[in-house]
Design a protein around this motif. Structure first.
Motif, short mmCIF file in Angstrom:
data_model
loop_
_atom_site.label_atom_id
_atom_site.label_comp_id
_atom_site.label_asym_id
_atom_site.label_seq_id
_atom_site.Cartn_x
_atom_site.Cartn_y
_atom_site.Cartn_z
N GLY A 1 46.88 45.30 34.50
CA GLY A 1 45.70 44.76 35.49
C GLY A 1 44.54 45.50 35.21
O GLY A 1 44.62 46.81 35.14
N PHE A 2 43.33 45.00 35.50
CA PHE A 2 42.04 45.67 35.40
C PHE A 2 40.70 44.87 35.80
O PHE A 2 41.14 43.65 36.05
CB PHE A 2 41.90 46.47 33.95
CG PHE A 2 41.93 45.17 32.79
CD1 PHE A 2 40.88 44.70 32.52
CD2 PHE A 2 43.15 44.92 32.29
CE1 PHE A 2 40.57 43.64 31.34
CE2 PHE A 2 43.13 43.87 31.28
CZ PHE A 2 42.11 43.10 30.80
N TYR A 3 39.51 45.33 35.78
CA TYR A 3 38.49 44.65 36.18
C TYR A 3 37.56 44.73 35.07
O TYR A 3 37.36 45.72 34.43
CB TYR A 3 37.93 45.39 37.44
CG TYR A 3 38.17 45.04 38.83
CD1 TYR A 3 37.73 43.81 39.23
CD2 TYR A 3 39.09 45.59 39.51
CE1 TYR A 3 38.17 43.43 40.84
CE2 TYR A 3 39.83 45.26 40.92
CZ TYR A 3 39.15 44.24 41.43
OH TYR A 3 39.44 43.51 42.70
N ILE A 4 37.08 43.43 34.95
CA ILE A 4 35.99 43.50 33.76
C ILE A 4 34.81 42.52 34.54
O ILE A 4 35.03 41.48 35.38
CB ILE A 4 36.42 42.71 32.53
CG1 ILE A 4 36.80 41.22 32.72
CG2 ILE A 4 37.39 43.72 31.89
CD1 ILE A 4 37.29 40.64 31.44
N GLU B 1 43.29 39.73 43.88
CA GLU B 1 42.87 38.53 44.87
C GLU B 1 41.62 38.44 45.39
O GLU B 1 40.97 37.66 46.03
CB GLU B 1 43.68 38.67 46.25
CG GLU B 1 45.17 38.75 45.86
CD GLU B 1 46.19 38.81 47.16
OE1 GLU B 1 45.59 38.55 48.29
OE2 GLU B 1 47.19 38.71 47.08
N GLU B 2 40.67 39.41 44.59
CA GLU B 2 39.23 39.38 45.18
C GLU B 2 38.31 39.95 43.99
O GLU B 2 38.80 40.55 43.03
CB GLU B 2 39.16 40.37 46.51
CG GLU B 2 39.67 41.88 46.22
CD GLU B 2 39.45 42.44 47.46
OE1 GLU B 2 38.40 43.18 47.77
OE2 GLU B 2 40.35 42.58 48.12
N THR B 3 37.12 39.56 44.10
CA THR B 3 36.02 40.08 43.23
C THR B 3 35.41 41.30 43.76
O THR B 3 35.63 41.70 44.85
CB THR B 3 35.26 39.18 42.66
OG1 THR B 3 34.45 38.66 43.68
CG2 THR B 3 35.78 37.77 42.07
N LYS B 4 34.57 42.27 42.66
CA LYS B 4 33.93 43.43 43.27
C LYS B 4 32.55 43.15 42.68
O LYS B 4 32.25 42.56 41.90
CB LYS B 4 34.64 44.61 42.95
CG LYS B 4 35.96 44.69 43.07
CD LYS B 4 36.30 45.01 44.63
CE LYS B 4 38.00 45.31 44.87
NZ LYS B 4 38.16 45.28 46.32
N LEU B 5 31.66 43.86 43.28
CA LEU B 5 30.27 44.00 43.14
C LEU B 5 30.11 45.25 42.55
O LEU B 5 30.38 46.41 43.29
CB LEU B 5 29.30 43.41 44.12
CG LEU B 5 29.44 42.16 44.44
CD1 LEU B 5 28.28 41.99 45.61
CD2 LEU B 5 29.14 41.21 43.30
N THR C 1 28.87 41.12 39.04
CA THR C 1 30.21 40.63 39.61
C THR C 1 31.24 40.89 38.71
O THR C 1 31.55 40.52 37.49
CB THR C 1 30.24 39.05 39.81
OG1 THR C 1 29.27 38.78 40.72
CG2 THR C 1 31.62 38.81 40.69
N LEU C 2 32.31 41.73 39.21
CA LEU C 2 33.47 41.78 38.52
C LEU C 2 34.67 41.33 38.89
O LEU C 2 34.98 41.11 40.33
CB LEU C 2 34.01 43.50 38.36
CG LEU C 2 32.83 44.48 37.96
CD1 LEU C 2 33.34 45.92 38.16
CD2 LEU C 2 32.47 44.02 36.52
N GLU C 3 35.62 40.79 38.15
CA GLU C 3 36.96 39.77 38.67
C GLU C 3 38.39 40.78 38.05
O GLU C 3 38.25 41.33 36.89
CB GLU C 3 36.93 38.62 38.02
CG GLU C 3 37.13 38.24 36.82
CD GLU C 3 37.03 36.82 36.20
OE1 GLU C 3 37.26 36.00 37.26
OE2 GLU C 3 37.06 36.65 35.17
N PRO C 4 39.25 40.67 38.83
CA PRO C 4 40.50 41.14 38.41
C PRO C 4 41.09 40.33 37.33
O PRO C 4 41.32 39.06 37.63
CB PRO C 4 41.23 41.11 39.69
CG PRO C 4 40.65 40.28 40.45
CD PRO C 4 39.33 40.11 40.20
N ILE C 5 41.75 40.93 36.17
CA ILE C 5 42.47 40.39 35.40
C ILE C 5 43.69 40.75 34.95
O ILE C 5 43.86 42.16 35.18
CB ILE C 5 41.56 40.30 33.90
CG1 ILE C 5 40.17 39.81 34.12
CG2 ILE C 5 42.57 39.73 32.83
CD1 ILE C 5 40.24 38.20 34.41
#
Length: 226
Positions: free
Chosen positions: A69-72, A44-48, A57-61
């Motif tokens: 799920g993972f961040y890219i 539900e949120e992005t990461k820096l 900026t990384l976003e959850p997929i």
């Protein structure tokens, strides 16, 4: 570089008689994100991520019906089928392909039909490594490792640098078990760009998580086939 699964799947039958894995091979690696980020709220949120002198900026997929799920990087987009056919000419091309705007960094996933017990994964990873060393133009072999990431997922990692058309390519493969079958993830970039992109690869590996099936249908990005 030829797509790795073409060699892997063709030699899959040779891996049936596997020995029981040694659990001492499994160890933890330093986390780059807190476990609290990897529960259901992570999607539900992005990461820096601090990369060199900037923030990425990384976003959850979520993929494969919302169960992985993972961040890219947020700037990554699904590779169109017509481009995927050119880049991965084998019929065993990945089911999921994300790529950078220059198409020089790729993150892929491919579920396989290989059934495996959790304790068999370390031996399977070593057999895969032997296959890769025999079929790929290896320039620098960086080794294999079994890790438990921040979500508690047991993952086999294979890292190497191989010759490519546009220069040497850094490759990192992640092998894990989902629903009793092996899933292969990969991260690749030019070796010249590795220092910049290695933190992204490490965050991707640490954020990888197998999730409960969602109670509703999700719209997934990165799918190259229906």
């Amino acid at each position: 570089m030829n797509y790795l699964d073409e060699h892997i799947l063709s030699l899959k039958a040779k891996m049936v008689d596997q020995k029981t894995a040694n659990n001492d091979n499994v160890k933890s690696i330093q986390a780059q994100t807190q476990k609290s980020e990897l529960d259901g709220s992570m999607f539900e949120e992005t990461k820096l991520l601090h990369v060199e002198n900037d923030y990425l900026t990384l976003e959850p997929i979520t993929i494969l019906h919302g169960e992985i799920g993972f961040y890219i990087p947020k700037s990554f987009t699904p590779m169109p089928m017509e481009q995927a056919i050119i880049k991965y000419p084998s019929e065993h091309r990945p089911k999921v392909i994300y790529t950078s705007s220059e198409e020089t960094i790729n993150i892929t996933f491919n579920p396989t039909d290989t059934a495996l017990e959790a304790e068999e994964l370390p031996d399977f990873v070593e057999q895969m490594a032997d296959i890769l060393r025999s079929v790929q133009p290896i320039r620098n072999w960086l080794g294999t490792e079994m890790v438990t990431n921040c979500s508690g997922l047991s993952v086999g990692q294979i890292r190497f640098v191989a010759a490519g058309i546009d220069g040497n390519l850094y490759n990192e493969m992640l092998l894990f078990i989902h629903n009793g079958r092996v899933v292969i993830g990969s991260f690749s970039c030019l070796e010249a760009d590795l220092e910049v992109w290695l933190p992204v690869a490490e965050y991707w590996a640490q954020s990888l998580s197998v999730l409960p099936p969602p109670a509703y249908c999700t719209n997934e990005k990165g799918m190259t086939t229906p």
